[in-house]
Design a protein around this motif. Structure first.
Motif, PDB file in Angstrom:
ATOM      1  N   ARG A 108      48.934  17.713  55.565  1.00  0.00           N
ATOM      2  CA  ARG A 108      48.884  17.617  57.005  1.00  0.00           C
ATOM      3  C   ARG A 108      47.589  19.406  56.720  1.00  0.00           C
ATOM      4  O   ARG A 108      48.007  19.697  56.228  1.00  0.00           O
ATOM      5  CB  ARG A 108      49.472  18.179  57.552  1.00  0.00           C
ATOM      6  CG  ARG A 108      50.819  17.025  57.838  1.00  0.00           C
ATOM      7  CD  ARG A 108      51.924  17.278  58.544  1.00  0.00           C
ATOM      8  NE  ARG A 108      53.262  16.398  59.008  1.00  0.00           N
ATOM      9  CZ  ARG A 108      52.548  15.700  59.733  1.00  0.00           C
ATOM     10  NH1 ARG A 108      52.411  15.909  61.353  1.00  0.00           N
ATOM     11  NH2 ARG A 108      53.566  14.708  60.231  1.00  0.00           N
ATOM     12  N   ASP A 111      47.876  18.431  62.257  1.00  0.00           N
ATOM     13  CA  ASP A 111      47.244  17.788  62.052  1.00  0.00           C
ATOM     14  C   ASP A 111      47.395  16.865  60.512  1.00  0.00           C
ATOM     15  O   ASP A 111      47.480  17.461  59.214  1.00  0.00           O
ATOM     16  CB  ASP A 111      45.665  17.361  62.436  1.00  0.00           C
ATOM     17  CG  ASP A 111      45.825  18.193  64.209  1.00  0.00           C
ATOM     18  OD1 ASP A 111      46.702  18.748  64.374  1.00  0.00           O
ATOM     19  OD2 ASP A 111      44.320  18.862  64.288  1.00  0.00           O
ATOM     20  N   ARG A 130      50.258   9.455  65.185  1.00  0.00           N
ATOM     21  CA  ARG A 130      51.073  10.287  65.766  1.00  0.00           C
ATOM     22  C   ARG A 130      52.334  10.176  66.624  1.00  0.00           C
ATOM     23  O   ARG A 130      53.310  10.384  65.892  1.00  0.00           O
ATOM     24  CB  ARG A 130      50.653  11.565  66.405  1.00  0.00           C
ATOM     25  CG  ARG A 130      50.794  13.007  67.350  1.00  0.00           C
ATOM     26  CD  ARG A 130      50.026  13.774  67.159  1.00  0.00           C
ATOM     27  NE  ARG A 130      49.679  13.413  68.723  1.00  0.00           N
ATOM     28  CZ  ARG A 130      48.110  13.068  68.728  1.00  0.00           C
ATOM     29  NH1 ARG A 130      47.213  13.026  66.994  1.00  0.00           N
ATOM     30  NH2 ARG A 130      47.146  12.744  70.073  1.00  0.00           N
TER      31      ARG A 130
END
Length: 211
Positions: free
Chosen positions: A83, A89, A52
Protein backbone atom coordinates in the motif's frame (compact mmCIF):
# COMPACT_ATOMS: atom_id res chain seq x y z
CA UNK A 1 -17.12 -18.52 6.77
CA UNK A 2 -14.95 -16.61 4.33
CA UNK A 3 -16.66 -14.26 1.93
CA UNK A 4 -16.25 -15.18 -1.71
CA UNK A 5 -16.21 -12.54 -4.44
CA UNK A 6 -15.57 -12.44 -8.17
CA UNK A 7 -12.75 -10.36 -9.63
CA UNK A 8 -11.75 -10.07 -13.27
CA UNK A 9 -8.04 -9.86 -14.08
CA UNK A 10 -6.40 -8.96 -17.37
CA UNK A 11 -2.94 -10.27 -18.31
CA UNK A 12 -0.22 -7.64 -18.65
CA UNK A 13 2.76 -7.99 -20.95
CA UNK A 14 5.45 -6.79 -18.57
CA UNK A 15 6.26 -5.80 -15.02
CA UNK A 16 8.23 -2.58 -15.43
CA UNK A 17 7.76 0.45 -13.19
CA UNK A 18 6.59 2.61 -16.08
CA UNK A 19 3.86 0.18 -16.99
CA UNK A 20 2.81 -0.12 -13.35
CA UNK A 21 2.49 3.66 -13.00
CA UNK A 22 0.45 3.87 -16.19
CA UNK A 23 -1.91 1.16 -14.94
CA UNK A 24 -2.43 2.96 -11.63
CA UNK A 25 -3.21 6.22 -13.43
CA UNK A 26 -5.85 4.29 -15.37
CA UNK A 27 -7.48 3.02 -12.17
CA UNK A 28 -5.89 -0.42 -12.31
CA UNK A 29 -3.73 -2.27 -9.78
CA UNK A 30 -0.73 -4.30 -10.98
CA UNK A 31 -0.71 -7.80 -9.55
CA UNK A 32 0.73 -11.27 -9.94
CA UNK A 33 -1.08 -14.59 -9.60
CA UNK A 34 0.63 -17.89 -8.86
CA UNK A 35 -0.04 -21.22 -7.19
CA UNK A 36 -2.40 -24.15 -7.73
CA UNK A 37 -3.56 -24.55 -11.32
CA UNK A 38 -1.14 -21.97 -12.72
CA UNK A 39 1.93 -23.20 -14.58
CA UNK A 40 3.91 -20.10 -13.66
CA UNK A 41 3.55 -16.72 -12.01
CA UNK A 42 1.21 -14.64 -14.17
CA UNK A 43 1.40 -10.84 -14.32
CA UNK A 44 -2.11 -9.34 -14.29
CA UNK A 45 -3.95 -6.15 -13.42
CA UNK A 46 -7.33 -5.64 -11.74
CA UNK A 47 -9.76 -2.77 -11.32
CA UNK A 48 -8.77 -0.71 -8.26
CA UNK A 49 -12.38 -0.07 -7.16
CA UNK A 50 -13.34 -3.73 -7.50
CA UNK A 51 -10.29 -4.77 -5.49
CA UNK A 52 -11.09 -2.19 -2.81
CA UNK A 53 -14.61 -3.59 -2.48
CA UNK A 54 -13.26 -7.14 -2.31
CA UNK A 55 -10.94 -6.25 0.57
CA UNK A 56 -13.73 -4.37 2.38
CA UNK A 57 -15.78 -7.48 3.15
CA UNK A 58 -15.92 -8.83 6.70
CA UNK A 59 -13.25 -11.35 5.71
CA UNK A 60 -10.76 -8.54 5.05
CA UNK A 61 -7.52 -9.83 3.56
CA UNK A 62 -8.71 -13.41 4.08
CA UNK A 63 -11.33 -12.97 1.37
CA UNK A 64 -11.58 -15.79 -1.15
CA UNK A 65 -11.63 -14.48 -4.71
CA UNK A 66 -12.82 -16.24 -7.83
CA UNK A 67 -10.43 -14.68 -10.29
CA UNK A 68 -11.10 -14.81 -14.00
CA UNK A 69 -7.85 -14.62 -15.98
CA UNK A 70 -8.39 -14.60 -19.73
CA UNK A 71 -11.39 -16.90 -19.44
CA UNK A 72 -9.90 -19.28 -16.87
CA UNK A 73 -11.27 -19.15 -13.32
CA UNK A 74 -8.99 -19.68 -10.31
CA UNK A 75 -9.79 -19.65 -6.61
CA UNK A 76 -7.36 -17.19 -5.01
CA UNK A 77 -6.55 -15.29 -1.83
CA UNK A 78 -4.70 -11.95 -1.68
CA UNK A 79 -1.22 -12.02 -0.14
CA UNK A 80 1.64 -9.53 0.07
CA UNK A 81 -0.53 -6.44 -0.30
CA UNK A 82 1.63 -3.34 -0.84
CA UNK A 83 0.00 0.00 0.00
CA UNK A 84 0.93 3.63 -0.41
CA UNK A 85 2.46 4.76 2.92
CA UNK A 86 0.21 7.83 3.16
CA UNK A 87 -2.92 7.30 1.04
CA UNK A 88 -3.04 3.54 1.82
CA UNK A 89 -4.05 2.81 -1.77
CA UNK A 90 -3.11 -0.68 -2.93
CA UNK A 91 -0.05 -0.40 -5.19
CA UNK A 92 0.51 -4.08 -5.89
CA UNK A 93 -0.86 -7.40 -4.68
CA UNK A 94 0.06 -11.06 -4.98
CA UNK A 95 -2.84 -13.46 -5.51
CA UNK A 96 -2.18 -17.05 -4.45
CA UNK A 97 -4.24 -19.61 -6.36
CA UNK A 98 -5.52 -22.22 -3.92
CA UNK A 99 -7.23 -25.59 -3.89
CA UNK A 100 -10.51 -25.53 -1.99
CA UNK A 101 -9.66 -28.95 -0.54
CA UNK A 102 -6.22 -27.95 0.79
CA UNK A 103 -5.86 -25.97 4.01
CA UNK A 104 -4.31 -22.50 3.98
CA UNK A 105 -2.52 -20.61 6.74
CA UNK A 106 -4.31 -17.43 7.83
CA UNK A 107 -4.42 -14.99 10.74
CA UNK A 108 -7.88 -14.66 12.29
CA UNK A 109 -8.88 -11.77 14.63
CA UNK A 110 -9.54 -12.71 18.26
CA UNK A 111 -12.47 -11.02 20.02
CA UNK A 112 -12.60 -10.99 23.83
CA UNK A 113 -16.00 -10.79 25.52
CA UNK A 114 -17.11 -10.31 29.12
CA UNK A 115 -15.79 -8.45 32.16
CA UNK A 116 -14.24 -9.32 35.50
CA UNK A 117 -15.39 -7.08 38.33
CA UNK A 118 -12.61 -4.96 39.77
CA UNK A 119 -10.09 -6.12 37.18
CA UNK A 120 -8.52 -4.99 33.93
CA UNK A 121 -8.76 -7.36 30.98
CA UNK A 122 -5.68 -7.06 28.78
CA UNK A 123 -5.74 -8.64 25.33
CA UNK A 124 -2.22 -9.80 24.47
CA UNK A 125 -2.95 -11.60 21.17
CA UNK A 126 -5.13 -9.83 18.61
CA UNK A 127 -4.90 -12.67 16.08
CA UNK A 128 -4.55 -16.44 16.07
CA UNK A 129 -2.65 -18.19 13.27
CA UNK A 130 -4.42 -21.29 12.02
CA UNK A 131 -4.66 -23.77 9.17
CA UNK A 132 -8.15 -24.08 7.67
CA UNK A 133 -9.87 -24.95 4.40
CA UNK A 134 -10.22 -21.81 2.23
CA UNK A 135 -14.00 -21.86 2.09
CA UNK A 136 -14.29 -22.37 5.85
CA UNK A 137 -12.14 -19.46 7.05
CA UNK A 138 -13.99 -17.83 9.99
CA UNK A 139 -14.26 -14.05 10.27
CA UNK A 140 -13.06 -14.12 13.88
CA UNK A 141 -12.69 -16.24 17.00
CA UNK A 142 -14.34 -15.37 20.31
CA UNK A 143 -13.26 -16.10 23.86
CA UNK A 144 -14.87 -14.94 27.12
CA UNK A 145 -13.44 -13.93 30.49
CA UNK A 146 -16.75 -14.46 32.29
CA UNK A 147 -16.14 -16.49 35.44
CA UNK A 148 -12.44 -15.66 35.51
CA UNK A 149 -10.62 -14.11 38.48
CA UNK A 150 -7.82 -11.63 38.97
CA UNK A 151 -4.53 -13.30 38.10
CA UNK A 152 -6.05 -15.68 35.56
CA UNK A 153 -4.78 -15.92 32.00
CA UNK A 154 -6.43 -17.26 28.86
CA UNK A 155 -3.98 -19.20 26.73
CA UNK A 156 -4.16 -19.57 22.96
CA UNK A 157 -4.98 -23.25 23.31
CA UNK A 158 -8.04 -22.43 25.43
CA UNK A 159 -9.76 -20.48 22.66
CA UNK A 160 -12.51 -22.64 21.22
CA UNK A 161 -11.96 -23.24 17.50
CA UNK A 162 -14.44 -24.66 14.99
CA UNK A 163 -13.99 -28.26 13.92
CA UNK A 164 -11.34 -28.62 11.24
CA UNK A 165 -9.40 -25.51 12.28
CA UNK A 166 -5.83 -26.23 13.45
CA UNK A 167 -4.05 -23.79 15.78
CA UNK A 168 -0.47 -23.02 14.71
CA UNK A 169 0.42 -20.70 17.60
CA UNK A 170 1.95 -22.15 20.74
CA UNK A 171 -1.11 -23.31 22.74
CA UNK A 172 0.62 -22.17 25.95
CA UNK A 173 1.06 -18.62 24.67
CA UNK A 174 -0.83 -16.04 26.73
CA UNK A 175 -3.75 -14.55 24.81
CA UNK A 176 -5.51 -12.58 27.58
CA UNK A 177 -4.58 -11.55 31.12
CA UNK A 178 -6.83 -10.44 33.99
CA UNK A 179 -5.03 -8.01 36.29
CA UNK A 180 -5.74 -5.63 39.16
CA UNK A 181 -6.04 -1.98 38.07
CA UNK A 182 -2.87 0.10 38.40
CA UNK A 183 -3.54 2.20 41.50
CA UNK A 184 -0.05 3.72 41.85
CA UNK A 185 -0.26 7.54 42.24
CA UNK A 186 0.46 9.60 39.16
CA UNK A 187 3.18 12.12 40.01
CA UNK A 188 2.60 15.65 38.79
CA UNK A 189 5.17 16.51 36.10
CA UNK A 190 5.94 19.91 37.66
CA UNK A 191 6.43 18.34 41.07
CA UNK A 192 8.66 15.69 39.57
CA UNK A 193 10.77 18.33 37.81
CA UNK A 194 11.07 20.36 41.02
CA UNK A 195 12.11 17.24 42.90
CA UNK A 196 14.79 16.41 40.35
CA UNK A 197 16.08 20.01 40.49
CA UNK A 198 16.25 19.93 44.28
CA UNK A 199 18.13 16.62 44.19
CA UNK A 200 20.59 18.12 41.70
CA UNK A 201 21.19 21.18 43.85
CA UNK A 202 21.73 19.02 46.92
CA UNK A 203 24.23 16.87 45.06
CA UNK A 204 26.13 19.95 43.84
CA UNK A 205 26.21 21.37 47.39
CA UNK A 206 27.55 18.08 48.73
CA UNK A 207 30.28 17.98 46.08
CA UNK A 208 31.24 21.58 46.90
CA UNK A 209 31.53 20.75 50.59
CA UNK A 210 33.82 17.84 49.87
CA UNK A 211 36.30 20.10 48.11
Amino acid sequence: MADQVVLNADPRPGDGKGEARALRRAGRVPAVAYGAGLDAATAVHVDAADLRHALATDAGENVVIQMDIAGDTHLTMPREIHRHPVRRDVLHVDFVAIDKNVKVTVEIPLHVEGEVEGAVVNQVMNYLTVDVLPLEVPEYFTTTVEGREVGDVVRAGEVELPEGVDLLDDPERTAVTINLPDTSPVEDEDEAAEGEAAEGEAAEAAEGGEE
